[in-house]
Design an enzyme around this catalytic site. Structure first.
Site, PDB file in Angstrom:
ATOM      1  N   SER A   6     -17.877  25.865  -4.523  1.00 60.64           N
ATOM      2  CA  SER A   6     -18.771  24.706  -4.428  1.00 60.64           C
ATOM      3  C   SER A   6     -18.666  24.094  -3.043  1.00 60.64           C
ATOM      4  CB  SER A   6     -18.405  23.681  -5.492  1.00 60.64           C
ATOM      5  OG  SER A   6     -19.212  22.524  -5.356  1.00 60.64           O
ATOM      6  N   ASP A  33     -24.329  21.418  -4.822  1.00 59.91           N
ATOM      7  CA  ASP A  33     -24.689  20.252  -5.624  1.00 59.91           C
ATOM      8  C   ASP A  33     -25.616  19.366  -4.803  1.00 59.91           C
ATOM      9  OD1 ASP A  33     -22.939  20.682  -7.949  1.00 59.91           O
ATOM     10  OD2 ASP A  33     -21.313  20.354  -6.524  1.00 59.91           O
ATOM     11  N   ASP A 169     -17.999  23.743 -14.904  1.00 55.88           N
ATOM     12  CA  ASP A 169     -17.939  23.137 -13.568  1.00 55.88           C
ATOM     13  C   ASP A 169     -17.249  21.781 -13.657  1.00 55.88           C
ATOM     14  OD1 ASP A 169     -18.387  22.047 -11.061  1.00 55.88           O
ATOM     15  OD2 ASP A 169     -20.563  22.089 -11.187  1.00 55.88           O
ATOM     16  N   ARG A 192     -12.514  21.699  -5.401  1.00 57.63           N
ATOM     17  CA  ARG A 192     -11.276  21.239  -4.769  1.00 57.63           C
ATOM     18  C   ARG A 192     -10.137  22.234  -4.927  1.00 57.63           C
ATOM     19  NH1 ARG A 192     -10.679  16.482  -8.123  1.00 57.63           N
ATOM     20  NH2 ARG A 192     -12.359  17.475  -9.265  1.00 57.63           N
TER      21      ARG A 192
END
Length: 213
Positions: A6, A33, A169, A192
């Protein structure tokens, strides 16, 4: 298990470096995102950045539209040959119409669900969904931590939508990834857990080894 880094979790001043680390990595897509503060108190990528990412990588792109009005984004993202576009069920009055519009871009059409949103009311869309994304964390003031109670929701997603790809997610670490795989998840979005590590590419390989043997 297919893994999707991500980009929202990468250092925004070093996006090209982040992309380069995974040039030859076996990832499913770069996950972007698109946030406008409607679902989380953050603003992420505009079309200028999306174009730059598209031009800088050979990997497919997947998009998670965390926006109040997703409709303009379908056509706007079409030039970037999206592999997947997820739109939040909570933002839609007519989900079936939105899924059709997503497919017209050439992307696989997916619904995303906040932790508090039940899946059952959307079972009528079983044959219209290519993918289903279950959020496994939410803005909680503590770093959007993985919520293990949502593993059952991922399992329900795999049952309710057997022909759709099951994605998870949100705050996923390696142990959680193993639990989600057992629950039926086929795709994991990793943020992360990768980009807070000293070597994201090595961390990705550790995930792959743990989840895929």
């Amino acid at each position: 298990m297919i893994l999707h880094p991500s980009l929202a979790s990468a250092d925004p001043l070093r996006l090209h470096q982040a992309l380069s680390q995974f040039d030859h990595a076996p990832i499913g897509s770069w996950h972007l995102d698109i946030e406008d503060t409607s679902f989380i108190s953050n603003i992420t990528f505009g079309l200028k950045t999306v174009r730059s990412v598209f031009e800088a990588t050979q990997h497919p792109l997947s998009f998670h539209l965390m926006v109040a009005n997703p409709w303009p984004w379908f056509r706007a993202l079409s030039p970037f040959t999206p592999g997947w576009i997820f739109v939040h069920a909570e933002a839609l009055a007519n989900p079936a119409e939105a899924l059709t519009a997503i497919r017209e871009t050439g992307a696989r059409a997916g619904l995303a669900f906040n932790p508090a949103t039940p899946l059952e009311p959307y079972c009528y869309l079983r044959d219209a969904l290519d993918a289903c994304l279950v959020m496994t964390s939410e803005p909680d003031g503590h770093g959007q931590c993985f919520n293990p109670t949502l593993i059952d929701k991922v399992a329900a997603c795999a049952r309710y939508f057997p022909d759709a790809e099951c994605w998870a997610d949100g705050g996923i670490a390696e142990t959680a990834g193993q639990q989600l795989k057992l629950a039926g998840a086929e795709h994991l979005v990793l943020g992360r857990a990768l980009f807070a590590s000293d070597n994201p590419a090595t961390t990705l390989e550790s995930f792959r080894s743990a989840l895929n043997g």
